[in-house]
Design a protein around this motif. Structure first.
Motif, PDB file in Angstrom:
ATOM      1  N   LEU A   1     -11.442  16.589 -13.233  1.00 45.83           N
ATOM      2  CA  LEU A   1     -10.839  16.148 -11.980  1.00 45.83           C
ATOM      3  C   LEU A   1      -9.606  15.290 -12.217  1.00 45.83           C
ATOM      4  O   LEU A   1      -8.595  15.416 -11.513  1.00 45.83           O
ATOM      5  CB  LEU A   1     -11.862  15.357 -11.158  1.00 45.83           C
ATOM      6  N   LEU A   2      -9.689  14.411 -13.208  1.00 42.68           N
ATOM      7  CA  LEU A   2      -8.615  13.460 -13.443  1.00 42.68           C
ATOM      8  C   LEU A   2      -7.422  14.063 -14.180  1.00 42.68           C
ATOM      9  O   LEU A   2      -6.278  13.635 -13.983  1.00 42.68           O
ATOM     10  CB  LEU A   2      -9.143  12.257 -14.234  1.00 42.68           C
ATOM     11  N   THR A   3      -7.664  15.035 -15.025  1.00 49.98           N
ATOM     12  CA  THR A   3      -6.580  15.563 -15.861  1.00 49.98           C
ATOM     13  C   THR A   3      -5.961  16.844 -15.312  1.00 49.98           C
ATOM     14  O   THR A   3      -4.990  17.346 -15.874  1.00 49.98           O
ATOM     15  CB  THR A   3      -7.070  15.812 -17.302  1.00 49.98           C
ATOM     16  N   HIS A   4      -6.533  17.378 -14.249  1.00 47.51           N
ATOM     17  CA  HIS A   4      -5.968  18.578 -13.617  1.00 47.51           C
ATOM     18  C   HIS A   4      -5.754  18.313 -12.138  1.00 47.51           C
ATOM     19  O   HIS A   4      -6.431  17.481 -11.541  1.00 47.51           O
ATOM     20  CB  HIS A   4      -6.905  19.786 -13.780  1.00 47.51           C
ATOM     21  N   ASN A   5      -4.824  19.047 -11.550  1.00 53.36           N
ATOM     22  CA  ASN A   5      -4.687  19.006 -10.096  1.00 53.36           C
ATOM     23  C   ASN A   5      -5.249  20.297  -9.521  1.00 53.36           C
ATOM     24  O   ASN A   5      -5.669  21.194 -10.262  1.00 53.36           O
ATOM     25  CB  ASN A   5      -3.226  18.789  -9.683  1.00 53.36           C
ATOM     26  N   ALA A   6      -5.262  20.386  -8.197  1.00 56.15           N
ATOM     27  CA  ALA A   6      -5.885  21.542  -7.554  1.00 56.15           C
ATOM     28  C   ALA A   6      -5.221  22.852  -7.961  1.00 56.15           C
ATOM     29  O   ALA A   6      -5.887  23.884  -8.078  1.00 56.15           O
ATOM     30  CB  ALA A   6      -5.826  21.378  -6.034  1.00 56.15           C
ATOM     31  N   ALA A   7      -3.915  22.819  -8.203  1.00 59.03           N
ATOM     32  CA  ALA A   7      -3.200  24.049  -8.542  1.00 59.03           C
ATOM     33  C   ALA A   7      -3.400  24.462  -9.991  1.00 59.03           C
ATOM     34  O   ALA A   7      -3.185  25.620 -10.344  1.00 59.03           O
ATOM     35  CB  ALA A   7      -1.705  23.876  -8.250  1.00 59.03           C
ATOM     36  N   SER A   8      -3.808  23.514 -10.857  1.00 58.15           N
ATOM     37  CA  SER A   8      -3.973  23.854 -12.272  1.00 58.15           C
ATOM     38  C   SER A   8      -5.431  24.121 -12.654  1.00 58.15           C
ATOM     39  O   SER A   8      -5.701  24.522 -13.785  1.00 58.15           O
ATOM     40  CB  SER A   8      -3.399  22.740 -13.160  1.00 58.15           C
TER      41      SER A   8
ATOM     42  N   TRP B   1       0.835  -1.203   0.000  1.00 57.76           N
ATOM     43  CA  TRP B   1       0.000   0.000   0.000  1.00 57.76           C
ATOM     44  C   TRP B   1       0.872   1.257   0.000  1.00 57.76           C
ATOM     45  O   TRP B   1       0.571   2.238  -0.694  1.00 57.76           O
ATOM     46  CB  TRP B   1      -0.925   0.016   1.205  1.00 57.76           C
ATOM     47  N   ALA B   2       1.957   1.215   0.780  1.00 56.70           N
ATOM     48  CA  ALA B   2       2.837   2.391   0.867  1.00 56.70           C
ATOM     49  C   ALA B   2       3.456   2.722  -0.484  1.00 56.70           C
ATOM     50  O   ALA B   2       3.640   3.889  -0.829  1.00 56.70           O
ATOM     51  CB  ALA B   2       3.928   2.150   1.909  1.00 56.70           C
ATOM     52  N   ARG B   3       3.778   1.693  -1.279  1.00 54.09           N
ATOM     53  CA  ARG B   3       4.386   1.917  -2.585  1.00 54.09           C
ATOM     54  C   ARG B   3       3.461   2.694  -3.523  1.00 54.09           C
ATOM     55  O   ARG B   3       3.924   3.405  -4.415  1.00 54.09           O
ATOM     56  CB  ARG B   3       4.755   0.577  -3.248  1.00 54.09           C
ATOM     57  N   ILE B   4       2.170   2.527  -3.346  1.00 52.40           N
ATOM     58  CA  ILE B   4       1.230   3.233  -4.228  1.00 52.40           C
ATOM     59  C   ILE B   4       0.656   4.496  -3.549  1.00 52.40           C
ATOM     60  O   ILE B   4      -0.341   5.046  -3.989  1.00 52.40           O
ATOM     61  CB  ILE B   4       0.090   2.304  -4.696  1.00 52.40           C
ATOM     62  N   GLY B   5       1.302   4.912  -2.459  1.00 49.02           N
ATOM     63  CA  GLY B   5       0.931   6.183  -1.833  1.00 49.02           C
ATOM     64  C   GLY B   5      -0.276   6.112  -0.917  1.00 49.02           C
ATOM     65  O   GLY B   5      -0.971   7.108  -0.722  1.00 49.02           O
TER      66      GLY B   5
ATOM     67  N   ASN C   1      -1.641  13.242 -12.068  1.00 53.88           N
ATOM     68  CA  ASN C   1      -2.914  13.868 -11.692  1.00 53.88           C
ATOM     69  C   ASN C   1      -4.001  12.820 -11.532  1.00 53.88           C
ATOM     70  O   ASN C   1      -4.792  12.862 -10.576  1.00 53.88           O
ATOM     71  CB  ASN C   1      -3.338  14.888 -12.760  1.00 53.88           C
ATOM     72  N   ILE C   2      -4.071  11.881 -12.479  1.00 53.92           N
ATOM     73  CA  ILE C   2      -5.094  10.843 -12.425  1.00 53.92           C
ATOM     74  C   ILE C   2      -4.932  10.004 -11.161  1.00 53.92           C
ATOM     75  O   ILE C   2      -5.900   9.767 -10.425  1.00 53.92           O
ATOM     76  CB  ILE C   2      -5.020   9.950 -13.682  1.00 53.92           C
ATOM     77  N   TRP C   3      -3.711   9.591 -10.886  1.00 51.93           N
ATOM     78  CA  TRP C   3      -3.480   8.740  -9.722  1.00 51.93           C
ATOM     79  C   TRP C   3      -3.730   9.498  -8.417  1.00 51.93           C
ATOM     80  O   TRP C   3      -4.302   8.954  -7.464  1.00 51.93           O
ATOM     81  CB  TRP C   3      -2.065   8.178  -9.747  1.00 51.93           C
ATOM     82  N   ALA C   4      -3.334  10.768  -8.369  1.00 52.65           N
ATOM     83  CA  ALA C   4      -3.553  11.570  -7.160  1.00 52.65           C
ATOM     84  C   ALA C   4      -5.040  11.691  -6.851  1.00 52.65           C
ATOM     85  O   ALA C   4      -5.457  11.617  -5.692  1.00 52.65           O
ATOM     86  CB  ALA C   4      -2.931  12.957  -7.330  1.00 52.65           C
TER      87      ALA C   4
END
Length: 354
Positions: free
Chosen positions: A173-180, A21-25, A68-71
């Motif tokens: 949501l998937l292609t952008h992060n909060a800052a973008s 689990w740690a490896r995938i954040g 971004n998608i994974w986050a």
């Protein structure tokens, strides 16, 4: 299996699972998330979640599509911890609570003596058999007595979200992060002007952000707000969703939004309110219901116009609100809303030489 018929704890297997689990954040240790609470001199409330699985907070923003998608996906890979014991210490008094089935906790208490206006740090501890398992920190907000308070929706009110088109919203949501992500042109300026209307920067008009978006997106929304310098405020979101419910993001039960807004008005009976929303979902009808339940408490309603299909229904709502003496602005561009706020005297007029 143990000879007794019960499964025996396998420490090595558990350790391997944690490392995977740690490896995938993903963190598999208990976590206490504390959100901004609020209150007044005589009563305070703080809420949050206890999670037995949660995303690891990233130290930096990644400008990469797959990242971004994974986050975003990780925000929904949560496992709430139900019926967990939590406590907080306030003015040398310990207040106890227990999490609900979805890991949510809500403290509501009357302090021993009045607490001054402003932001105050609070720590919530999760205990088990008298032992501290995890703790989290947050803040509780006591507004100053100013001329008015603002309650705003988030998605498609100031944050471009495409709420009515679920797959388009997910794509953003998937292609952008909060800052973008981007706000509507002029929206941040309008909010900043309202925050400082007839007051000074150290004593801003209070802001509450009430949304149908789920608590999974709390840090995401906070990061967006901080990036664009929206007024600091309290965020009241919707029920936590699991990974299997990702397609339903932002499509929670809207009647709970009415309840959350009503609680804010009940907490500050001396203050008039400005409501800000849009016409893509239920804001016009919720705000109309709030105005009926709290007569003479709403001074102005702002609705961003995005749906031509809903325009006749929304105009009927506006007619009903104006009949109650509530000033309304149904606008496409934030500059229209700013001009209306100036005419209403909510923000300072432009200098004569402008």
């Amino acid at each position: 299996m143990h000879p007794s018929g019960k499964y025996k704890y396998d420490a090595a297997k558990d350790s391997r699972s944690r490392r995977w689990w740690a490896r995938i954040g993903i963190n598999t240790a208990p976590v206490v998330k504390v959100y901004h609470g609020y209150g007044h001199e005589g009563e305070l409330q703080v809420f949050g979640h206890v999670l037995s699985r949660s995303p690891v907070t990233e130290r930096r923003t990644r400008y990469h599509l797959l990242a971004n998608i994974w986050a975003l996906l990780r925000l929904f890979m949560v496992k709430p911890k139900p019926h967990a014991t939590v406590q907080l210490l306030w003015q040398d008094r310990t207040i106890h609570a227990q999490t609900a089935d979805d890991g949510f906790f809500h403290f509501q208490w009357k302090p021993e003596y009045p607490t001054p206006a402003g932001w105050h740090a609070v720590t919530v501890t999760h205990t088990q058999n008298g032992e501290t398992i995890a703790e989290g920190t947050g803040e509780v907000y006591i507004p100053h007595r100013t001329q008015f308070c603002c309650i705003s929706d988030i998605d498609d009110t100031f944050l471009i979200s495409h709420s009515e088109q679920v797959f388009r919203k997910l794509k953003v949501l998937l292609t952008h992060n909060a800052a973008s992500r981007r706000p509507f042109d002029g929206a941040v300026r309008h909010y900043q002007l309202l925050s400082h209307g007839h007051t000074v920067p150290p004593i801003p008009n209070p802001f509450f952000y009430v949304s149908s978006s789920e608590w999974n997106l709390y840090d995401y929304i906070r990061e967006f707000s901080d990036t664009w310098q929206l007024p600091e405020g309290v965020y009241l979101l919707n029920q936590l969703k699991l990974f299997s419910q990702l397609l339903k993001t932002g499509r929670g039960k809207h009647h709970t939004k009415f309840t959350r807004i009503a609680r804010i008005l009940e907490s500050y009976p001396h203050m008039p309110f400005v409501l800000l929303g849009d016409d893509t979902q239920q804001d016009p009808y919720i705000y109309e219901a709030i105005a009926r339940h709290f007569p003479r408490r709403i001074i102005s309603v702002y609705l961003r116009h995005l749906s031509d299909e809903k325009k006749p229904e929304v105009q009927a709502v506006i007619h009903n609100l104006e009949a109650q003496g509530i000033a309304c602005c149904y606008f496409r561009h934030s500059e229209e809303a700013i001009a209306h706020s100036r005419r209403m005297g909510l923000i300072a007029p432009l200098p004569a030489s402008w």
